[in-house]
Scaffold this active site. Structure first.
Site, PDB file in Angstrom:
ATOM      1  N   CYS A  19     -14.771  21.556 -48.031  1.00 42.80           N
ATOM      2  CA  CYS A  19     -14.796  23.014 -48.167  1.00 42.80           C
ATOM      3  C   CYS A  19     -13.848  23.532 -49.249  1.00 42.80           C
ATOM      4  O   CYS A  19     -14.129  23.326 -50.424  1.00 42.80           O
ATOM      5  CB  CYS A  19     -14.553  23.658 -46.803  1.00 42.80           C
ATOM      6  N   HIS A  43     -16.955  21.061 -41.574  1.00 44.81           N
ATOM      7  CA  HIS A  43     -15.772  20.698 -40.795  1.00 44.81           C
ATOM      8  C   HIS A  43     -16.276  20.025 -39.517  1.00 44.81           C
ATOM      9  O   HIS A  43     -17.469  19.834 -39.333  1.00 44.81           O
ATOM     10  CB  HIS A  43     -14.981  21.959 -40.438  1.00 44.81           C
TER      11      HIS A  43
END
Ligand code: GLN
Length: 242
Positions: free
Chosen positions: A94, A195
């Protein structure tokens, strides 16, 4: 003759540590140790020298402003670049993925910030925020495929240049923003949005990173509880459950 432990280097948790992605470093270290391979997890904070002898380096998710500091610190230090030149693997999630590219934008004014330039990607604020469980299909080097599960939460959308190839094809979620591709790969650098932590949910991806770093294949680990968790997560996402 004793050999040095394999070093898994977790970068800048105080900056890019708000999504629990440090679990990726724990997973890599434990998967080596479970196979009887001596391994150690080194956590490096901004200002500490980045060791150049790591096997796998990890970056995680975080806030926009932390990304600016992380880029500056990593460029000033230079250790990560030396390690990559020597064949280390970098796995970035990310915000960490975004800073690996040529540039990314931050804030409502979309200020363009230069990245590390180790992935041929650029990130710009997308028309909507990508939030939710995601599922994408990853093709392994042997041609077989495996689903990557995780959750994403990002405002930046990432486009790939010709030197980077997508990590996976999106089945559910936004991925790089276009809902078609997820993540990017360029040599030993891999970026991805999910995640979870992603390597806890996707052990094949964890072992792929380790095999890339060590330059050899690893014996399989039989962990049925992880497979059971994967099966539940994949079913939940496909059925639209949280
Ligand atoms: N700040 C970045 C974005 O919103 C990264 C967010 C994250 O790491 N989850 O695009």
């Amino acid at each position: 003759m004793s050999t040095a432990p394999v070093r898994i280097v977790l970068l800048y948790q105080s900056l890019l540590g708000i999504y629990g992605d440090h679990g990726n470093a724990m997973v890599l270290t434990r998967r080596l140790q479970w196979r009887g391979i001596d391994a150690e997890l080194i956590s490096v904070d901004p200002g500490d020298p980045v060791p150049t002898d790591g096997a796998v380096y990890l970056l995680g998710g975080g806030e926009d402003t932390a990304q600016i500091t992380a880029v500056k610190e990593l460029k000033d230090d230079g250790g990560l670049f030396s390690a990559l030149d020597d064949g280390a693997v970098l796995f970035a999630v990310c915000a960490g993925y975004q800073i690996c590219g040529h540039s990314f934008t931050i804030g409502a004014r979309d200020e363009v910030i230069k990245g590390l330039g180790v992935l041929d990607v650029e990130t710009r604020r997308g028309p909507e925020r990508a939030v939710g469980e995601s599922l994408s299909r990853w093709t392994l080097p042997d041609g077989t495929t495996s689903l990557i599960t995780g959750f994403e939460n990002h405002g930046g959308w990432t486009s790939l240049g010709p030197d980077a190839t997508p990590l996976a094809a999106v089945e559910k979620g936004w991925g790089n923003g276009d809902s078609r591709t997820e993540g990017a790969v360029q040599g030993q650098v891999i970026g991805a949005y999910p995640h979870g932590p992603i390597l806890a949910r996707n052990p094949q991806l964890a072992d792929h990173l380790l095999e890339q770093a060590l330059g050899r294949s690893l014996d399989p680990l039989d962990l049925p509880e992880i497979e059971a968790l994967r099966t539940r997560r994949v079913a939940a996402v496909r059925e639209g459950r949280p």
